[in-house]
Each structure stands twice: as structure tokens, then as C-alpha cells.
Design an enzyme around this catalytic site. Structure first.
Site, PDB file in Angstrom:
ATOM      1  N   SER A  35       0.839  -1.207   0.000  1.00 39.31           N
ATOM      2  CA  SER A  35       0.000   0.000   0.000  1.00 39.31           C
ATOM      3  C   SER A  35       0.873   1.257   0.000  1.00 39.31           C
ATOM      4  CB  SER A  35      -0.931   0.012   1.216  1.00 39.31           C
ATOM      5  OG  SER A  35      -0.176   0.007   2.414  1.00 39.31           O
ATOM      6  N   ASP A  59      -1.902  -8.830   3.346  1.00 41.10           N
ATOM      7  CA  ASP A  59      -2.370  -7.718   4.167  1.00 41.10           C
ATOM      8  C   ASP A  59      -2.596  -8.241   5.580  1.00 41.10           C
ATOM      9  OD1 ASP A  59      -4.043  -5.718   5.393  1.00 41.10           O
ATOM     10  OD2 ASP A  59      -4.487  -4.980   3.373  1.00 41.10           O
ATOM     11  N   SER A 125       7.740   4.588  18.076  1.00 40.35           N
ATOM     12  CA  SER A 125       8.167   5.895  17.574  1.00 40.35           C
ATOM     13  C   SER A 125       8.339   6.864  18.733  1.00 40.35           C
ATOM     14  CB  SER A 125       7.074   6.407  16.630  1.00 40.35           C
ATOM     15  OG  SER A 125       7.233   7.767  16.378  1.00 40.35           O
ATOM     16  N   ALA A 126       9.188   7.850  18.518  1.00 37.57           N
ATOM     17  CA  ALA A 126       9.336   8.931  19.499  1.00 37.57           C
ATOM     18  C   ALA A 126       8.030   9.682  19.677  1.00 37.57           C
ATOM     19  CB  ALA A 126      10.427   9.885  19.033  1.00 37.57           C
ATOM     20  N   TYR A 149      -2.284   8.763  14.813  1.00 39.08           N
ATOM     21  CA  TYR A 149      -1.139   7.908  14.492  1.00 39.08           C
ATOM     22  C   TYR A 149      -0.376   7.566  15.772  1.00 39.08           C
ATOM     23  CZ  TYR A 149       3.662   6.744  13.248  1.00 39.08           C
ATOM     24  OH  TYR A 149       4.901   6.144  13.185  1.00 39.08           O
ATOM     25  N   LYS A 153       0.433   3.860  17.914  1.00 40.13           N
ATOM     26  CA  LYS A 153       1.741   3.353  18.379  1.00 40.13           C
ATOM     27  C   LYS A 153       1.703   3.097  19.882  1.00 40.13           C
ATOM     28  CE  LYS A 153       3.794   3.120  14.546  1.00 40.13           C
ATOM     29  NZ  LYS A 153       4.213   1.840  14.007  1.00 40.13           N
ATOM     30  N   ASN A 179      14.068  10.253  14.201  1.00 43.38           N
ATOM     31  CA  ASN A 179      13.731  10.656  12.820  1.00 43.38           C
ATOM     32  C   ASN A 179      14.603   9.934  11.797  1.00 43.38           C
ATOM     33  OD1 ASN A 179      12.615  12.775  14.606  1.00 43.38           O
ATOM     34  ND2 ASN A 179      12.017  13.729  12.686  1.00 43.38           N
ATOM     35  N   ASN A 198       5.866  14.914   3.454  1.00 46.90           N
ATOM     36  CA  ASN A 198       5.532  15.598   4.718  1.00 46.90           C
ATOM     37  C   ASN A 198       6.786  15.874   5.524  1.00 46.90           C
ATOM     38  OD1 ASN A 198       2.652  15.309   4.478  1.00 46.90           O
ATOM     39  ND2 ASN A 198       2.940  13.129   4.915  1.00 46.90           N
ATOM     40  N   ARG A 292       4.140  24.508  12.288  1.00 48.90           N
ATOM     41  CA  ARG A 292       3.172  23.467  11.920  1.00 48.90           C
ATOM     42  C   ARG A 292       2.485  23.017  13.218  1.00 48.90           C
ATOM     43  NH1 ARG A 292       5.489  18.208   8.796  1.00 48.90           N
ATOM     44  NH2 ARG A 292       6.554  17.908  10.787  1.00 48.90           N
TER      45      ARG A 292
HETATM   46  P1  NAD Z   1       6.774   2.652   5.028  1.00 45.91           P
HETATM   47  O1  NAD Z   1       5.400   3.151   4.714  1.00 45.91           O
HETATM   48  O2  NAD Z   1       7.843   2.890   4.033  1.00 45.91           O
HETATM   49  O3  NAD Z   1       6.715   1.092   5.348  1.00 45.91           O
HETATM   50  C1  NAD Z   1       5.595   0.483   5.941  1.00 45.91           C
HETATM   51  C2  NAD Z   1       5.204  -0.707   5.079  1.00 45.91           C
HETATM   52  O4  NAD Z   1       4.064  -1.362   5.649  1.00 45.91           O
HETATM   53  C3  NAD Z   1       4.818  -0.314   3.656  1.00 45.91           C
HETATM   54  O5  NAD Z   1       5.577  -1.078   2.751  1.00 45.91           O
HETATM   55  C4  NAD Z   1       3.330  -0.644   3.559  1.00 45.91           C
HETATM   56  O6  NAD Z   1       2.963  -1.040   2.262  1.00 45.91           O
HETATM   57  C5  NAD Z   1       3.186  -1.742   4.589  1.00 45.91           C
HETATM   58  N1  NAD Z   1       1.854  -1.905   5.177  1.00 45.91           N
HETATM   59  C6  NAD Z   1       1.071  -0.952   5.743  1.00 45.91           C
HETATM   60  N2  NAD Z   1      -0.067  -1.489   6.187  1.00 45.91           N
HETATM   61  C7  NAD Z   1       0.000  -2.823   5.923  1.00 45.91           C
HETATM   62  C8  NAD Z   1      -0.874  -3.926   6.153  1.00 45.91           C
HETATM   63  N3  NAD Z   1      -2.078  -3.773   6.702  1.00 45.91           N
HETATM   64  N4  NAD Z   1      -0.478  -5.157   5.743  1.00 45.91           N
HETATM   65  C9  NAD Z   1       0.718  -5.342   5.144  1.00 45.91           C
HETATM   66  N5  NAD Z   1       1.571  -4.339   4.899  1.00 45.91           N
HETATM   67  C10 NAD Z   1       1.220  -3.100   5.290  1.00 45.91           C
HETATM   68  O7  NAD Z   1       7.181   3.265   6.446  1.00 45.91           O
HETATM   69  P2  NAD Z   1       8.572   3.248   7.201  1.00 45.91           P
HETATM   70  O8  NAD Z   1       9.051   4.637   7.270  1.00 45.91           O
HETATM   71  O9  NAD Z   1       9.442   2.196   6.660  1.00 45.91           O
HETATM   72  O10 NAD Z   1       8.074   2.864   8.651  1.00 45.91           O
HETATM   73  C11 NAD Z   1       8.081   1.526   9.129  1.00 45.91           C
HETATM   74  C12 NAD Z   1       7.482   1.500  10.527  1.00 45.91           C
HETATM   75  O11 NAD Z   1       8.229   2.373  11.372  1.00 45.91           O
HETATM   76  C13 NAD Z   1       6.042   1.986  10.585  1.00 45.91           C
HETATM   77  O12 NAD Z   1       5.343   1.188  11.508  1.00 45.91           O
HETATM   78  C14 NAD Z   1       6.170   3.400  11.102  1.00 45.91           C
HETATM   79  O13 NAD Z   1       5.022   3.814  11.816  1.00 45.91           O
HETATM   80  C15 NAD Z   1       7.368   3.289  12.022  1.00 45.91           C
HETATM   81  N6  NAD Z   1       8.077   4.565  12.216  1.00 45.91           N
HETATM   82  C16 NAD Z   1       8.492   5.264  11.118  1.00 45.91           C
HETATM   83  C17 NAD Z   1       9.116   6.498  11.305  1.00 45.91           C
HETATM   84  C18 NAD Z   1       9.557   7.325  10.126  1.00 45.91           C
HETATM   85  O14 NAD Z   1       9.750   8.528  10.282  1.00 45.91           O
HETATM   86  N7  NAD Z   1       9.745   6.743   8.935  1.00 45.91           N
HETATM   87  C19 NAD Z   1       9.341   6.987  12.602  1.00 45.91           C
HETATM   88  C20 NAD Z   1       8.938   6.224  13.678  1.00 45.91           C
HETATM   89  C21 NAD Z   1       8.301   5.002  13.476  1.00 45.91           C
HETATM   90  N1  UFG Z   2       9.856  20.686   8.845  1.00 46.04           N
HETATM   91  C1  UFG Z   2       9.911  21.867   8.131  1.00 46.04           C
HETATM   92  N2  UFG Z   2       9.448  21.868   6.844  1.00 46.04           N
HETATM   93  C2  UFG Z   2       8.939  20.753   6.244  1.00 46.04           C
HETATM   94  C3  UFG Z   2       8.893  19.549   6.986  1.00 46.04           C
HETATM   95  C4  UFG Z   2       9.353  19.550   8.281  1.00 46.04           C
HETATM   96  O1  UFG Z   2      10.353  22.888   8.636  1.00 46.04           O
HETATM   97  O2  UFG Z   2       8.522  20.830   5.083  1.00 46.04           O
HETATM   98  C5  UFG Z   2      10.391  20.662  10.216  1.00 46.04           C
HETATM   99  C6  UFG Z   2       9.375  20.261  11.268  1.00 46.04           C
HETATM  100  O3  UFG Z   2       8.675  21.386  11.749  1.00 46.04           O
HETATM  101  C7  UFG Z   2      10.281  19.621  12.324  1.00 46.04           C
HETATM  102  C8  UFG Z   2      11.397  18.986  11.506  1.00 46.04           C
HETATM  103  O4  UFG Z   2      11.395  19.663  10.264  1.00 46.04           O
HETATM  104  O5  UFG Z   2      10.845  20.613  13.142  1.00 46.04           O
HETATM  105  C9  UFG Z   2      11.195  17.495  11.259  1.00 46.04           C
HETATM  106  O6  UFG Z   2       9.910  17.268  10.707  1.00 46.04           O
HETATM  107  P1  UFG Z   2       9.497  15.875  10.060  1.00 46.04           P
HETATM  108  O7  UFG Z   2       8.115  16.049   9.499  1.00 46.04           O
HETATM  109  O8  UFG Z   2      10.554  15.390   9.153  1.00 46.04           O
HETATM  110  O9  UFG Z   2       9.482  14.874  11.295  1.00 46.04           O
HETATM  111  P2  UFG Z   2       8.670  14.949  12.674  1.00 46.04           P
HETATM  112  O10 UFG Z   2       9.667  15.079  13.770  1.00 46.04           O
HETATM  113  O11 UFG Z   2       7.590  15.934  12.623  1.00 46.04           O
HETATM  114  O12 UFG Z   2       7.965  13.513  12.706  1.00 46.04           O
HETATM  115  C10 UFG Z   2       8.647  12.303  12.391  1.00 46.04           C
HETATM  116  C11 UFG Z   2       7.644  11.338  11.789  1.00 46.04           C
HETATM  117  C12 UFG Z   2       6.602  10.987  12.797  1.00 46.04           C
HETATM  118  C13 UFG Z   2       7.250  10.428  14.022  1.00 46.04           C
HETATM  119  C14 UFG Z   2       8.285  11.398  14.553  1.00 46.04           C
HETATM  120  C15 UFG Z   2       9.037  10.811  15.691  1.00 46.04           C
HETATM  121  O13 UFG Z   2       7.026  11.922  10.651  1.00 46.04           O
HETATM  122  O14 UFG Z   2       5.752  10.008  12.277  1.00 46.04           O
HETATM  123  O15 UFG Z   2       9.216  11.741  13.522  1.00 46.04           O
HETATM  124  O16 UFG Z   2       9.565   9.573  15.334  1.00 46.04           O
HETATM  125  F1  UFG Z   2       6.316  10.225  14.972  1.00 46.04           F
END
Ligand code: NAD
Ligand code: UFG
Length: 337
Positions: A35, A59, A125-126, A149, A153, A179, A198, A292
Site C-alpha cells: 500500500s 495484508d 516511535s518517538a 497515528y 503506536k 527521525n 511531509n 506546523r
Molecule cells: P513505510 O510506509 O515505508 O513502510 C511500511 C510498510 O508497511 C509499507 O511497505 C506498507 O505497504 C506496509 N503496510 C502498511 N499497512 C500494511 C498492512 N495492513 N499489511 C501489510 N503491509 C502493510 O514506512 P517506514 O518509514 O518504513 O516505517 C516503518 C514503521 O516504522 C512503521 O510502523 C512506522 O510507523 C514506524 N516509524 C516510522 C518512522 C519514520 O519517520 N519513517 C518513525 C517512527 C516510526
Molecule cells: N519541517 C519543516 N518543513 C517541512 C517539513 C518539516 O520545517 O517541510 C520541520 C518540522 O517542523 C520539524 C522537523 O522539520 O521541526 C522534522 O519534521 P518531520 O516532518 O521530518 O518529522 P517529525 O519530527 O515531525 O515527525 C517524524 C515522523 C513521525 C514520528 C516522529 C518521531 O514523521 O511520524 O518523527 O519519530 F512520529
């Protein structure tokens, strides 16, 4: 523990972890519903490692498919990445997030229980620290979710704790990522966001390559050294290595463990822009815009527990993260084909 099931293994962090597992000679099965990822990531991992991972398009909401999988294969442990992760989307569509992330995890745990597989590493996640009172944040800090979200977690953390309490033969590692950014040094696998990113790093790399005009810096009036928000950016390859250490930890000392995975260093948005400009030789046009909503001023990890108990240290700094993110973006201007 040699046979590992990786849920969400074609995603950003999952693909880098599968690569690390294959390098360390684990046998890997990946399930993903694709997805938010493409199978191409796994093909590239296989090419890079010259090893194969078994893939099943499953899934987590499909209980029957999960049961069949566990009946037909043996796993020693599961690393559970699969989940939806976009904070804004979770506010607009909370039910989608609760169903996918929470029901998906409950289904997975039920299937594991039935098969007698009780070793699980979970992607937390943090975000579970909400808007932290102070940084560095140790694992024992108060927990609070500030969006749907984050609530998925935190709820999953509680579910897994309760599961362990009810049956202490369950071994669980809750890994709280800060991050994750960057990409594998080859530039063959990396982060491939849908639409306009994002998150900060993919937004910067898309500005650098000319797909986006300029970066909006969200807030220039935070109480930080330059007024912009501070985060703990961690290279995805260092993060991947942390998962292997967590598996080893569960093997050596079973139980429920919680670790922050970050570098322990805070970098502001301006610090990231400067590091990126240095690593890429590209100028990043930006403008300061209002904050934001929901963003914390400062959030970085106390990583001493993971350093000591997992014997794990990050090896890559912010410049490495920027260099590798840029290398991936240049080699794959439109992400995976
Ligand atoms: P990602 O979206 O690249 O990977 C997640 C994967 O899960 C995707 O490949 C998606 O297709 C799959 N998926 C989602 N729902 C599913 C379902 N119901 N069944 C099977 N597959 C499914 O995201 P990521 O950045 O690799 O993150 C991995 C994990 O780490 C996530 O749980 C996310 O919440 C967590 N996390 C990510 C971040 C970040 O900033 N990337 C930070 C903290 C925690
Ligand atoms: N930021 C900008 N401009 C942008 C995007 C982000 O200034 O276009 C700033 C944000 O305000 C923040 C920093 O960059 O100060 C990092 O932002 P991110 O969106 O990259 O990351 P966040 O810390 O907001 O959140 C990420 C993940 C969340 C997770 C969190 C902690 O997106 O899912 O880290 O793990 F929960």
C-alpha cells in the site's frame, strides 16, 4: 533465531533492515500489502546482497492469509514494520489508522500465538513521548499521544506489554525510532514518499533536484539556538542495524525491552539545510513560515540504554545522512519505477 518474518519489509525502514538481515545470513520472509511501497525495493536488496528473500503479498487485515502463512512456514521471530505512518492523514481518517495499525497488529499476534512464535520486534516511535517536557528523552519519560497515528503506536505498545504480562514466554522489543532519514550508501534503496513529502529530508532532496520550488521552514521562533525545530535524525542504515541487535538481545535475555533508537544529538532545521548544502553542493531556497500545528520545539533521544544494553552505536552523522539521501534522490529522481 535464523528465520525471520518481516512485515512491511518492502517499505523504507523495512527494506534497509532486510538488507542487513540478508548480509548477516538470516533467512528472511517479507510480507507487505504494497500500500505504501513497491516490490522493486526488495529486488534491489536482493541484487545488492546477492541473496534472496521470500516475498508474500499479504495484508495484515487478512486473518486467513496470515494463518496459512504461519502454518506453511516456520519463523523464529517477527520484525513488525507494517503500518500507516502519515500524521496528517491519521487526523483526517482515524478509523483507517486504528483498523490498519491496531487490528493488523492484533491479527499478527494472534497468528503468532497460534503458531507458538513469541519473539517480536516492534516499530514504535518517538511520537509516544508527545510534546516532551525536556530532551534528551529517556525511555522512562511520560508517554502521551497527540494524534491518532501516535495513539496507534502507544496503544500497540500497551497491547504488547499486556500480552507479555499475560504470558511471559512472549519476548518483545519496543523500538522507539526518532527521525529516520538517509538511504543505503549505494543509492539503490531509499525513501519513496507518495506525492509531496511531509517530512523534512525528502522535501529538501526534492527541492534540490528541482521538483519543488522552496522549502517551508515551519517556525523560526522556537526557543532553540536558531529559532527552528530540533530533532534527532538517524541514518536508516544505523537504525536497521539496531533491529539485528534487538533480535540478539531477545535471544540472549528474553523479556520485554524498550529502547530509543536515535543518535542522541539534536539538529535544527537550519542545521539540516546547512549540512545538506555542504554534502550536495546545492543551495536550498527556503522561507520561514508559521509553525506546523502539533510540532514540538525540541525532541532528541537519550540513547544510553540502547548503547549499553544492545551494544549498538550509530556510525553515521548528519552529513552522511544528507549525502546518502541526495545520492538516492539523484539516482532515482522519481523514486522506484
Ligand atoms: P513505510 O510506509 O515505508 O513502510 C511500511 C510498510 O508497511 C509499507 O511497505 C506498507 O505497504 C506496509 N503496510 C502498511 N499497512 C500494511 C498492512 N495492513 N499489511 C501489510 N503491509 C502493510 O514506512 P517506514 O518509514 O518504513 O516505517 C516503518 C514503521 O516504522 C512503521 O510502523 C512506522 O510507523 C514506524 N516509524 C516510522 C518512522 C519514520 O519517520 N519513517 C518513525 C517512527 C516510526
Ligand atoms: N519541517 C519543516 N518543513 C517541512 C517539513 C518539516 O520545517 O517541510 C520541520 C518540522 O517542523 C520539524 C522537523 O522539520 O521541526 C522534522 O519534521 P518531520 O516532518 O521530518 O518529522 P517529525 O519530527 O515531525 O515527525 C517524524 C515522523 C513521525 C514520528 C516522529 C518521531 O514523521 O511520524 O518523527 O519519530 F512520529
Amino acid at each position: 533465531m535464523k528465520n525471520i518474518l518481516v512485515t512491511g519489509g518492502t517499505g523504507f525502514i523495512g527494506s534497509h533492515t532486510v538488507l542487513e538481515l540478508l548480509i548477516q545470513n538470516y533467512r528472511v520472509t517479507v510480507i507487505d500489502n504494497l500500500s505504501n511501497s513497491k516490490l522493486e525495493s526488495l529486488k534491489r536488496v536482493e541484487k545488492l546482497t546477492r541473496k534472496n528473500a521470500h516475498f508474500e503479498h499479504i495484508d495484515l487485515l487478512d486473518v486467513k492469509a496470515l494463518e496459512l502463512l504461519f502454518q506453511s512456514s516456520h519463523f523464529d521471530a517477527v520484525i513488525h514494520f507494517a503500518g500507516l505512518k502519515a500524521v496528517g492523514e491519521s487526523v483526517e481518517q482515524p478509523l483507517k489508522y486504528y483498523k490498519n495499525n491496531i487490528s493488523g497488529t492484533v491479527n499478527l499476534c494472534e497468528a503468532m500465538n497460534k503458531a507458538g512464535i513469541k519473539n517480536l520486534v516492534f516499530s514504535s516511535s518517538a511520537t509516544v513521548y508527545g510534546d516532551p517536557d525536556s530532551s534528551p528523552i529517556p525511555e522512562k519519560s511520560p508517554l502521551k499521544a497527540v494524534n491518532p497515528y501516535g495513539r496507534t503506536k502507544l496503544t500497540i505498545e500497551y497491547i504488547l506489554r499486556e500480552l507479555h504480562t499475560s504470558d511471559n514466554s512472549w519476548n518483545v522489543a519496543l523500538l522507539r525510532y526518532f527521525n529516520p532519514v538517509g538511504a543505503h550508501e549505494s543509492g539503490e534503496i531509499g525513501e519513496d514518499p507518495n506525492g509531496i513529502p511531509n517530512n523534512l529530508m525528502p522535501f529538501i532532496t526534492q527541492v534540490a533536484i528541482g521538483k519543488l520550488k522552496e522549502l517551508n521552514v515551519f517556525g523560526g521562533d522556537y526557543p532553540t539556538h536558531d529559532g527552528t525545530g530540533i530533532r534527532d535524525y538517524i541514518h536508516v542504515s544505523d537504525l536497521a542495524a539496531g533491529h539485528i541487535r534487538a533480535l540478539k538481545k531477545l535471544e540472549e535475555k528474553p523479556g520485554l525491552v524498550v529502547y530509543n533508537l536515535g543518535t542522541g544529538k539534536g539538529s535544527s532545521v537550519m542545521d539540516v539545510i546547512k549540512a545538506f548544502e555542504k554534502a550536495s553542493g546545492k543551495k536550498i531556497p527556503y522561507k520561514i513560515t508559521p509553525r506546523r500545528p502539533g510540532d514540538a520545539a525540541v525532541c532528541y533521544a537519550d540513547v544510553s540504554k540502547a548503547n549499553q544494553e544492545l551494544n549498538w552505536q550509530t556510525k553515521r552523522d548528519l552529513e552522511d545522512m544528507c549525502r546518502d539521501a541526495w545520492n538516492w534522490q539523484q539516482k532515482n529522481p522519481n523514486g522506484y519505477p
